[in-house]
Design an enzyme around this catalytic site. Structure first.
Site, PDB file in Angstrom:
ATOM      1  N   GLU A  74       0.815  -1.208   0.000  1.00  0.00           N
ATOM      2  CA  GLU A  74       0.000   0.000   0.000  1.00  0.00           C
ATOM      3  C   GLU A  74       0.856   1.268   0.000  1.00  0.00           C
ATOM      4  O   GLU A  74       0.433   2.337   0.441  1.00  0.00           O
ATOM      5  CB  GLU A  74      -0.969  -0.034   1.189  1.00  0.00           C
ATOM      6  CG  GLU A  74      -2.005  -1.140   0.983  1.00  0.00           C
ATOM      7  CD  GLU A  74      -2.919  -1.369   2.159  1.00  0.00           C
ATOM      8  OE1 GLU A  74      -2.499  -1.123   3.304  1.00  0.00           O
ATOM      9  OE2 GLU A  74      -4.053  -1.813   1.924  1.00  0.00           O
ATOM     10  N   TYR A 120     -10.440  17.263  20.704  1.00  0.00           N
ATOM     11  CA  TYR A 120      -9.166  16.690  20.285  1.00  0.00           C
ATOM     12  C   TYR A 120      -9.222  16.050  18.915  1.00  0.00           C
ATOM     13  O   TYR A 120      -8.213  16.022  18.194  1.00  0.00           O
ATOM     14  CB  TYR A 120      -8.651  15.711  21.354  1.00  0.00           C
ATOM     15  CG  TYR A 120      -8.145  16.471  22.551  1.00  0.00           C
ATOM     16  CD1 TYR A 120      -6.869  17.002  22.566  1.00  0.00           C
ATOM     17  CD2 TYR A 120      -8.969  16.716  23.644  1.00  0.00           C
ATOM     18  CE1 TYR A 120      -6.403  17.747  23.635  1.00  0.00           C
ATOM     19  CE2 TYR A 120      -8.529  17.458  24.723  1.00  0.00           C
ATOM     20  CZ  TYR A 120      -7.244  17.972  24.711  1.00  0.00           C
ATOM     21  OH  TYR A 120      -6.798  18.726  25.763  1.00  0.00           O
TER      22      TYR A 120
END
Length: 212
Positions: A74, A120
């Site tokens: 990948e 976050y």
């Protein structure tokens, strides 16, 4: 120890941490980090829990295999992030459970598949795009990421898992962890009324903390 060898050790250390805590299983997932003359990448079919720093793959800037074991199949999706986001210093691709679950749900919003549930996830991950399914290792992964023009630091690959980039290896790993934990919250709260951060909240976070 050279800067490259230190980075190899850091990749192995953080990869083991992810594996030990269940963010990857078996030989799933791959991690890369940029060096001055190319990219370091976890080898194909390697386990993130048992990496040998010396055998981590190295590719030059053109994507040619220079040294170490054969790189992950990948590699295309990693290179696409480096090409379109010059600030990227590392890319983390996991098959973590809850982020992958989101990538499989039919009603996941492809343009914003991880809504702003916590500050976050906004600060560390940003808006996440869902990309259509292609088989693992398909070069079209890279084409789809390049088509985003560097507008997203993270994506979900449909029915596959998350890919997250960051300034460096530590920030990319932390962002991948934040994405997974937020995905977990979204799955747990799936059928409950949710209080998301407002557009004003998101704008404030981006103004104060900036964004990668």
């Amino acid at each position: 120890m050279s800067a490259e060898n230190k980075l190899r050790e850091e990749i192995a250390r953080l990869s083991k941490s992810l594996f030990d805590r269940g963010f990857s299983v078996g030989s799933a997932g791959n991690i890369s980090a940029a060096v001055e003359d190319g990219i370091l990448m976890t080898p194909t079919n390697s386990c993130l829990g048992f990496l040998d720093p010396a055998r981590i793959s190295k590719l030059d800037r053109a994507g040619n295999h220079v040294s170490g074991d054969k790189p992950s199949k990948e590699v295309f999706l990693h290179r696409a992030f480096y090409e379109t986001r010059p600030q990227a210093g590392a890319v983390v691709h996991l098959h973590s459970t809850f982020a992958t679950a989101l990538s499989c749900l039919a009603d996941t919003d492809p343009d914003d598949c991880v809504p702003p549930l916590t500050p976050y996830v906004v600060m560390r991950v940003g808006k996440v795009k869902l990309l259509p399914y292609v088989k693992p290792g398909d070069e079209r992964m890279g084409d789809m990421i390049r088509a985003l023009g560097g507008r997203h630091a993270a994506v979900l690959l449909a029915n596959h898992g998350p890919v997250v980039s960051g300034w460096d290896i530590a920030s990319a790993v932390y962002a991948a962890e934040e994405l997974e934990e937020t995905a977990k919250l979204l799955v747990l709260l799936r059928d409950a009324p949710k209080r998301l951060l407002t557009a004003e909240n998101v704008a404030e976070l981006n103004a104060v903390f900036g964004g990668y």
